[in-house]
Write a protein that holds these residues in place. Structure first.
Motif, PDB file in Angstrom:
ATOM      1  N   ILE A  45      -1.631  64.896  68.425  1.00 21.46           N
ATOM      2  CA  ILE A  45      -0.754  65.264  69.539  1.00 21.46           C
ATOM      3  C   ILE A  45       0.250  66.313  69.073  1.00 21.46           C
ATOM      4  CG2 ILE A  45       0.933  63.424  69.096  1.00 21.46           C
ATOM      5  CD1 ILE A  45       1.170  63.218  72.212  1.00 21.46           C
ATOM      6  N   ILE A  56       7.887  64.448  73.767  1.00 16.62           N
ATOM      7  CA  ILE A  56       7.329  64.353  72.420  1.00 16.62           C
ATOM      8  C   ILE A  56       7.162  65.757  71.862  1.00 16.62           C
ATOM      9  CG2 ILE A  56       5.315  63.733  71.015  1.00 16.62           C
ATOM     10  CD1 ILE A  56       4.778  61.440  72.939  1.00 16.62           C
ATOM     11  N   GLY A  98       3.760  56.029  79.709  1.00 17.02           N
ATOM     12  CA  GLY A  98       3.455  54.796  79.000  1.00 17.02           C
ATOM     13  C   GLY A  98       2.189  54.879  78.182  1.00 17.02           C
ATOM     14  N   ALA A  99       1.794  56.106  77.845  1.00 18.56           N
ATOM     15  CA  ALA A  99       0.579  56.314  77.047  1.00 18.56           C
ATOM     16  C   ALA A  99      -0.608  55.618  77.687  1.00 18.56           C
ATOM     17  CB  ALA A  99       0.773  55.850  75.612  1.00 18.56           C
ATOM     18  N   ASN A 100      -0.730  55.818  78.961  1.00 16.69           N
ATOM     19  CA  ASN A 100      -1.865  55.308  79.708  1.00 16.69           C
ATOM     20  C   ASN A 100      -3.126  56.071  79.352  1.00 16.69           C
ATOM     21  OD1 ASN A 100      -0.311  53.481  81.127  1.00 16.69           O
ATOM     22  ND2 ASN A 100       0.257  54.987  82.656  1.00 16.69           N
ATOM     23  N   VAL A 101      -4.136  55.838  80.107  1.00 15.71           N
ATOM     24  CA  VAL A 101      -5.400  56.513  79.926  1.00 15.71           C
ATOM     25  C   VAL A 101      -5.210  58.016  80.084  1.00 15.71           C
ATOM     26  CG1 VAL A 101      -7.682  56.833  80.929  1.00 15.71           C
ATOM     27  CG2 VAL A 101      -6.688  54.535  80.740  1.00 15.71           C
ATOM     28  N   LEU A 102      -5.752  58.769  79.143  1.00 18.34           N
ATOM     29  CA  LEU A 102      -5.653  60.216  79.193  1.00 18.34           C
ATOM     30  C   LEU A 102      -6.887  60.827  79.839  1.00 18.34           C
ATOM     31  CD1 LEU A 102      -4.213  61.282  75.719  1.00 18.34           C
ATOM     32  CD2 LEU A 102      -3.029  60.577  77.787  1.00 18.34           C
ATOM     33  N   PHE A 104      -8.628  64.458  79.842  1.00 22.19           N
ATOM     34  CA  PHE A 104      -8.574  65.696  79.077  1.00 22.19           C
ATOM     35  C   PHE A 104      -9.170  66.860  79.858  1.00 22.19           C
ATOM     36  CE2 PHE A 104      -7.230  64.722  74.742  1.00 22.19           C
ATOM     37  CZ  PHE A 104      -7.307  63.346  74.721  1.00 22.19           C
TER      38      PHE A 104
ATOM     39  N   GLN B  33      -7.652  51.822  73.003  1.00 23.21           N
ATOM     40  CA  GLN B  33      -8.546  52.532  73.902  1.00 23.21           C
ATOM     41  C   GLN B  33      -9.697  53.143  73.102  1.00 23.21           C
ATOM     42  OE1 GLN B  33      -6.364  55.458  76.205  1.00 23.21           O
ATOM     43  NE2 GLN B  33      -4.734  54.015  76.718  1.00 23.21           N
ATOM     44  N   TYR B  35     -12.638  56.346  73.354  1.00 25.69           N
ATOM     45  CA  TYR B  35     -13.045  57.590  74.014  1.00 25.69           C
ATOM     46  C   TYR B  35     -14.339  58.090  73.378  1.00 25.69           C
ATOM     47  CZ  TYR B  35      -8.347  58.014  76.048  1.00 25.69           C
ATOM     48  OH  TYR B  35      -7.188  57.799  76.758  1.00 25.69           O
ATOM     49  N   HIS B  42     -15.218  67.390  75.710  1.00 23.44           N
ATOM     50  CA  HIS B  42     -13.865  66.897  75.558  1.00 23.44           C
ATOM     51  C   HIS B  42     -13.883  65.373  75.551  1.00 23.44           C
ATOM     52  CE1 HIS B  42     -14.675  67.160  79.900  1.00 23.44           C
ATOM     53  NE2 HIS B  42     -13.855  66.125  80.025  1.00 23.44           N
TER      54      HIS B  42
END
Lengths: 113, 108
Positions: A45, A56, A98-102, A104, B33, B35, B42
């Motif tokens: 990140i 951040i 809340g750093a949920n599902v990203l 992309f 999680q 991925y 991606h």
């Protein structure tokens, strides 16, 4: 419709140049991110913005300057490009911070010669 | 921040065989999680595990969260060529941090 779109997909440039990558999300998410993926596929990140505010900043060189004009957009400007900046840069978004599902974007492959 | 070790880094699998990739943390995780990133693609979210000992399945993929919430695994049965790619686990405290990934290739 693409949920997270970033442009350009490919960027080839000389050392010392300045370049920008743009990102837009149409998911209505509050939080957006920039990740850098190196040649070994390690995902790190760089920045995160929540509702246009920087939350951040992972000790990225100040040659990298993110800008979020609104919560649907997060752009990345890079000054004085160096060879080590060559990587794939991924934009991502999440519902909130809340750093949920990203989700992309497709990535922007930057090659510095 | 929290860090996870992901092993193996590479997995070469004969089509039809099973394999497992693991994520291990030295600290207790709130959730984890997974991925998948196809070659040239991606990362795409697969699943999130929250509860101790949780097991979730998606067709041939089985995800497990350890009882102590310090480790997780992804098991794929009867590997197919469509399974090629890099599988990442990711953990969050104030940010989502990714493991180094397991890159899977399949021999037909």
């Amino acid at each position: 419709d693409t949920a997270v779109s970033q442009t350009p997909k490919y960027l080839v440039t000389q050392m010392g140049n300045d370049k920008s990558i743009k990102c837009e999300q149409n998911l209505g998410h509050d939080t957006m991110y920039w990740y850098k993926q190196d040649s070994k596929k390690f995902l790190k990140i760089m920045f995160s913005y929540n509702n246009k505010e920087l939350i951040i900043n992972e000790t990225v060189p100040n040659r990298f300057s993110p800008k979020s004009p609104d919560k649907a957009h997060l752009n990345l400007h890079i000054n004085s490009l160096e060879l080590g900046d060559s990587a794939v840069y991924f934009c991502a978004s999440s519902q909130d911070q809340g750093a949920n599902v990203l989700t992309f974007g497709a990535g922007s492959r930057l090659t510095v010669l | 921040g929290q860090q996870v070790m992901q092993i193996p880094q590479y997995q070469h699998v004969q089509e039809g065989e099973d394999f497992t990739t693991y994520c291990n943390s030295s600290t207790t995780l709130s959730n984890i999680q997974w991925y998948k990133q196809r070659p040239g693609g991606h990362p795409v979210f697969l699943i999130q595990l929250v509860k101790s000992g949780e097991v979730k399945k998606q067709k041939r993929l089985t995800f497990q969260f350890g009882e102590a919430k310090k480790n997780s695994s992804l098991h794929i049965t009867a590997t197919q060529t469509t399974d090629v790619g890099t599988y990442f686990c990711a953990v969050n405290d104030y940010k989502l941090s990714f493991g180094a990934g397991t890159t899977v290739t399949v021999r037909a």
